[in-house]
Design an enzyme around this catalytic site. Sequence first.
Site, PDB file in Angstrom:
ATOM      1  N   TYR A  33      38.886  51.502  58.437  1.00 27.52           N
ATOM      2  CA  TYR A  33      37.866  51.986  57.512  1.00 27.52           C
ATOM      3  C   TYR A  33      38.256  51.695  56.074  1.00 27.52           C
ATOM      4  O   TYR A  33      39.397  51.317  55.779  1.00 27.52           O
ATOM      5  CB  TYR A  33      37.620  53.486  57.711  1.00 27.52           C
ATOM      6  CG  TYR A  33      38.692  54.404  57.154  1.00 27.52           C
ATOM      7  CD1 TYR A  33      39.921  54.551  57.779  1.00 27.52           C
ATOM      8  CD2 TYR A  33      38.470  55.131  55.982  1.00 27.52           C
ATOM      9  CE1 TYR A  33      40.893  55.400  57.265  1.00 27.52           C
ATOM     10  CE2 TYR A  33      39.428  55.989  55.464  1.00 27.52           C
ATOM     11  CZ  TYR A  33      40.645  56.118  56.104  1.00 27.52           C
ATOM     12  OH  TYR A  33      41.608  56.953  55.591  1.00 27.52           O
ATOM     13  N   ARG A  52      41.376  44.403  51.607  1.00 25.39           N
ATOM     14  CA  ARG A  52      42.204  45.219  52.515  1.00 25.39           C
ATOM     15  C   ARG A  52      41.539  45.381  53.879  1.00 25.39           C
ATOM     16  O   ARG A  52      42.208  45.389  54.904  1.00 25.39           O
ATOM     17  CB  ARG A  52      42.501  46.584  51.897  1.00 25.39           C
ATOM     18  CG  ARG A  52      43.505  47.382  52.742  1.00 25.39           C
ATOM     19  CD  ARG A  52      43.927  48.663  52.092  1.00 25.39           C
ATOM     20  NE  ARG A  52      42.792  49.527  51.823  1.00 25.39           N
ATOM     21  CZ  ARG A  52      42.830  50.596  51.025  1.00 25.39           C
ATOM     22  NH1 ARG A  52      43.956  50.918  50.418  1.00 25.39           N
ATOM     23  NH2 ARG A  52      41.770  51.329  50.838  1.00 25.39           N
ATOM     24  N   ARG A 102      36.757  52.478  79.728  1.00 26.59           N
ATOM     25  CA  ARG A 102      37.985  52.634  78.947  1.00 26.59           C
ATOM     26  C   ARG A 102      39.102  51.774  79.536  1.00 26.59           C
ATOM     27  O   ARG A 102      39.322  51.799  80.744  1.00 26.59           O
ATOM     28  CB  ARG A 102      38.355  54.114  79.002  1.00 26.59           C
ATOM     29  CG  ARG A 102      39.509  54.539  78.183  1.00 26.59           C
ATOM     30  CD  ARG A 102      39.608  56.066  78.223  1.00 26.59           C
ATOM     31  NE  ARG A 102      40.851  56.502  77.617  1.00 26.59           N
ATOM     32  CZ  ARG A 102      41.996  56.602  78.277  1.00 26.59           C
ATOM     33  NH1 ARG A 102      42.048  56.326  79.550  1.00 26.59           N
ATOM     34  NH2 ARG A 102      43.108  56.990  77.639  1.00 26.59           N
ATOM     35  N   LYS A 151      44.679  50.424  57.665  1.00 25.04           N
ATOM     36  CA  LYS A 151      43.879  51.627  57.373  1.00 25.04           C
ATOM     37  C   LYS A 151      43.034  51.999  58.591  1.00 25.04           C
ATOM     38  O   LYS A 151      41.836  51.750  58.650  1.00 25.04           O
ATOM     39  CB  LYS A 151      43.007  51.379  56.132  1.00 25.04           C
ATOM     40  CG  LYS A 151      42.481  52.669  55.498  1.00 25.04           C
ATOM     41  CD  LYS A 151      41.992  52.396  54.098  1.00 25.04           C
ATOM     42  CE  LYS A 151      41.271  53.560  53.462  1.00 25.04           C
ATOM     43  NZ  LYS A 151      42.017  54.800  53.355  1.00 25.04           N
ATOM     44  N   GLU A 183      53.939  59.166  51.190  1.00 22.54           N
ATOM     45  CA  GLU A 183      52.689  59.242  50.419  1.00 22.54           C
ATOM     46  C   GLU A 183      52.043  60.591  50.654  1.00 22.54           C
ATOM     47  O   GLU A 183      52.586  61.439  51.360  1.00 22.54           O
ATOM     48  CB  GLU A 183      51.747  58.082  50.775  1.00 22.54           C
ATOM     49  CG  GLU A 183      51.439  57.970  52.244  1.00 22.54           C
ATOM     50  CD  GLU A 183      50.674  56.696  52.622  1.00 22.54           C
ATOM     51  OE1 GLU A 183      49.952  56.126  51.793  1.00 22.54           O
ATOM     52  OE2 GLU A 183      50.808  56.291  53.786  1.00 22.54           O
ATOM     53  N   LEU A 207      50.155  53.145  52.911  1.00 21.42           N
ATOM     54  CA  LEU A 207      48.943  52.358  52.695  1.00 21.42           C
ATOM     55  C   LEU A 207      49.042  51.687  51.321  1.00 21.42           C
ATOM     56  O   LEU A 207      49.487  52.315  50.358  1.00 21.42           O
ATOM     57  CB  LEU A 207      47.706  53.261  52.737  1.00 21.42           C
ATOM     58  CG  LEU A 207      46.406  52.466  52.677  1.00 21.42           C
ATOM     59  CD1 LEU A 207      46.129  51.778  54.008  1.00 21.42           C
ATOM     60  CD2 LEU A 207      45.241  53.342  52.282  1.00 21.42           C
TER      61      LEU A 207
HETATM   62  N1  PDD Z   1      42.370  57.452  51.498  1.00 19.03           N
HETATM   63  N2  PDD Z   1      47.365  56.514  51.310  1.00 19.03           N
HETATM   64  C1  PDD Z   1      46.608  56.996  52.312  1.00 19.03           C
HETATM   65  C2  PDD Z   1      47.285  57.502  53.541  1.00 19.03           C
HETATM   66  C3  PDD Z   1      45.202  57.021  52.190  1.00 19.03           C
HETATM   67  O1  PDD Z   1      44.449  57.491  53.195  1.00 19.03           O
HETATM   68  C4  PDD Z   1      44.597  56.550  50.995  1.00 19.03           C
HETATM   69  C5  PDD Z   1      43.112  56.512  50.805  1.00 19.03           C
HETATM   70  C6  PDD Z   1      45.433  56.075  49.968  1.00 19.03           C
HETATM   71  C7  PDD Z   1      44.889  55.550  48.665  1.00 19.03           C
HETATM   72  O2  PDD Z   1      44.277  54.306  48.827  1.00 19.03           O
HETATM   73  P1  PDD Z   1      43.073  53.828  47.879  1.00 19.03           P
HETATM   74  O3  PDD Z   1      43.572  53.909  46.487  1.00 19.03           O
HETATM   75  O4  PDD Z   1      42.811  52.451  48.314  1.00 19.03           O
HETATM   76  O5  PDD Z   1      41.918  54.785  48.124  1.00 19.03           O
HETATM   77  C8  PDD Z   1      46.809  56.054  50.168  1.00 19.03           C
HETATM   78  C9  PDD Z   1      40.915  57.428  51.448  1.00 19.03           C
HETATM   79  C10 PDD Z   1      40.360  57.651  50.084  1.00 19.03           C
HETATM   80  C11 PDD Z   1      40.366  58.397  52.479  1.00 19.03           C
HETATM   81  O6  PDD Z   1      40.938  58.427  53.552  1.00 19.03           O
HETATM   82  O7  PDD Z   1      39.361  59.064  52.227  1.00 19.03           O
END
Ligand code: PDD
Length: 287
Positions: A33, A52, A102, A151, A183, A207
Amino acid sequence: MSRTVYLNGEYVPEQEAMVSIFDRGFVMGDAVYEVTAVIDGKLWDFEGHVARLARSLDALEIQNPLDRETLLEIHHELIRRNPDFTDGGIYLQVSRGNAGDRDFVYPAADVAPTVVLYTQSKPGLLNDPKAKTGIKVISVPDLRWHRRDIKTVQLLYPSMAKMAAKKAKADDAWFVEDGKVTEGSSNNVYIVKDGKIITRELSHDILHGITRAAVLRMAKEAQMQVEERAFTIEEAQSADEAFFTSASAFVMPVVEVDGAKVGTGTPGKVATRLREIYLEESAKTAL
Ligand code: PDD
């Protein structure tokens, strides 16, 4: 009012958007996503999110169903078709699709991925009052899998961490592995010490945030010092400042870590300045 959403080539009212119970996104978390911020009806950091998405799909050998131009057109069409939506984000998910029964083995290449996009309205997103007060975080062990650079929609552990934070009356959780912060539950994290911005280096452990890339570039352009290395919770607690970045919160000051105030316990100068710069610069390149 019902939203218009995108599902596999069609724009439909949200209650009519149906995905199969056999979809691998549903049964196996076999999906990736992106979340792209929308401010004043414009997309922020769109190119980074598209790039990405391609990397995530590639890592999982899911065929990339849509090129950049088509994705941009769908994002814009969703904004057009949801006139009440001006600020928030557009959620995009691509799963490996419906392969019938599945099976752990990936289906044949002729199974079409499932593509879903929808708007998530957050009026007043730019003026989030939390950016003025800062947020509190707790630390939790990082029990996620080891390809956090992809992601995927496997978000159960981040969700559990967020619940642990909520129960502890904090706003978010920071993941810790081998004594170092990886993170936040859904964001990249930073500390500031003696004017230097410190954030973990890129690897499979985190990420590769699109906001992170933009903010670090802008910090360097503004002659700020940046060091990419991992840090501990103790270092964060004795830092001058802390903050996180993400597409849904931009640059957000962190003022408390595991009950200890960071710096003065109020948003720091560097985080506040970076937020200003990021908001100003991103608005200029929004699509
Ligand atoms: N999340 N690290 C993780 C684990 C994340 O899920 C996200 C983003 C980020 C930041 O990435 P970016 O700057 O590209 O949004 C770092 C999104 C916003 C979410 O899951 O809603």
